[in-house]
Design a protein around this motif. Structure first.
Motif, PDB file in Angstrom:
ATOM      1  N   ASP A 122       0.796  -1.223   0.000  1.00 34.82           N
ATOM      2  CA  ASP A 122       0.000   0.000   0.000  1.00 34.82           C
ATOM      3  C   ASP A 122       0.833   1.279   0.000  1.00 34.82           C
ATOM      4  N   ALA A 123       2.150   1.157   0.136  1.00 33.03           N
ATOM      5  CA  ALA A 123       3.024   2.329   0.142  1.00 33.03           C
ATOM      6  C   ALA A 123       4.216   2.046  -0.774  1.00 33.03           C
ATOM      7  N   PHE A 124       4.352   2.821  -1.843  1.00 28.11           N
ATOM      8  CA  PHE A 124       5.392   2.543  -2.816  1.00 28.11           C
ATOM      9  C   PHE A 124       6.791   2.741  -2.248  1.00 28.11           C
ATOM     10  N   ASP A 125       6.948   3.531  -1.199  1.00 24.92           N
ATOM     11  CA  ASP A 125       8.287   3.732  -0.635  1.00 24.92           C
ATOM     12  C   ASP A 125       8.906   2.419  -0.159  1.00 24.92           C
ATOM     13  N   GLU A 126       8.075   1.449   0.215  1.00 20.75           N
ATOM     14  CA  GLU A 126       8.599   0.139   0.609  1.00 20.75           C
ATOM     15  C   GLU A 126       9.198  -0.579  -0.610  1.00 20.75           C
ATOM     16  N   VAL A 127       8.562  -0.463  -1.767  1.00 20.16           N
ATOM     17  CA  VAL A 127       9.101  -1.049  -2.991  1.00 20.16           C
ATOM     18  C   VAL A 127      10.419  -0.367  -3.342  1.00 20.16           C
ATOM     19  N   THR A 132       8.239   3.398 -10.970  1.00 24.00           N
ATOM     20  CA  THR A 132       7.216   3.898 -10.062  1.00 24.00           C
ATOM     21  C   THR A 132       5.845   3.428 -10.539  1.00 24.00           C
ATOM     22  N   LEU A 133       5.096   2.824  -9.635  1.00 22.98           N
ATOM     23  CA  LEU A 133       3.760   2.320  -9.924  1.00 22.98           C
ATOM     24  C   LEU A 133       2.788   2.851  -8.890  1.00 22.98           C
ATOM     25  N   GLU A 134       1.532   2.925  -9.269  1.00 21.62           N
ATOM     26  CA  GLU A 134       0.512   3.330  -8.309  1.00 21.62           C
ATOM     27  C   GLU A 134       0.242   2.186  -7.342  1.00 21.62           C
ATOM     28  N   VAL A 135      -0.125   2.544  -6.140  1.00 22.25           N
ATOM     29  CA  VAL A 135      -0.506   1.550  -5.138  1.00 22.25           C
ATOM     30  C   VAL A 135      -2.012   1.630  -4.934  1.00 22.25           C
ATOM     31  N   PRO A 136      -2.647   0.574  -4.493  1.00 18.18           N
ATOM     32  CA  PRO A 136      -2.001  -0.654  -4.068  1.00 18.18           C
ATOM     33  C   PRO A 136      -1.486  -1.444  -5.268  1.00 18.18           C
ATOM     34  N   LEU A 137      -0.482  -2.284  -4.989  1.00 13.26           N
ATOM     35  CA  LEU A 137       0.003  -3.245  -5.971  1.00 13.26           C
ATOM     36  C   LEU A 137       0.260  -4.539  -5.234  1.00 13.26           C
ATOM     37  N   TRP A 138       0.445  -5.609  -6.014  1.00 11.65           N
ATOM     38  CA  TRP A 138       0.643  -6.929  -5.429  1.00 11.65           C
ATOM     39  C   TRP A 138       2.021  -7.422  -5.808  1.00 11.65           C
ATOM     40  N   TRP A 139       2.833  -7.680  -4.795  1.00 14.78           N
ATOM     41  CA  TRP A 139       4.228  -8.100  -4.925  1.00 14.78           C
ATOM     42  C   TRP A 139       4.249  -9.621  -4.919  1.00 14.78           C
TER      43      TRP A 139
END
Length: 115
Positions: free
Chosen positions: A60-65, A74-81
């Protein structure tokens, strides 16, 4: 040591969804569930896995990616890793190719580590 691949999916996916998308690469391959279905392994036969889908986590937070995968776009969140591994060497190349193709079907970015 296995080769690591990360898929960053723009829509919700589950381990089975990823395995099924990989199967589109070669319909002669099969899938087996490991760890009570939490892990799915795609195999070309009973003794030759080509790719293992280890798990899916919602981010839910791209800074973790960015922290873990600074090379990720850079991708919009949420995303699934999605964490995936393939065998090293020539045995893993079909799995890498299948992961890249599956990423297109899953609306995902595929990052192959160690390239």
């Amino acid at each position: 040591m296995p080769r690591e691949v990360t898929l960053l999916c723009r829509r919700a996916v589950e381990v089975r969804d990823v395995a099924e998308a990989v199967l589109l690469h070669d319909e002669s391959w099969g899938v087996r569930a490991l760890d009570d279905g939490l892990v799915m392994q795609v195999c070309r036969d009973a003794s030759h896995p080509v790719l293992t889908v280890l798990g899916v986590r919602r981010v839910d937070a791209f800074d973790e990616v960015e922290r873990i995968l600074p090379e990720a776009p850079t991708l919009e969140v949420p995303l699934w890793w999605v964490d995936v591994v393939t065998p090293t060497g020539p045995d893993g190349e079909p799995g890498i190719s299948a992961a890249i193709e599956a990423a297109m079907d899953l609306d995902a970015v595929c990052l192959v580590h160690g390239d």
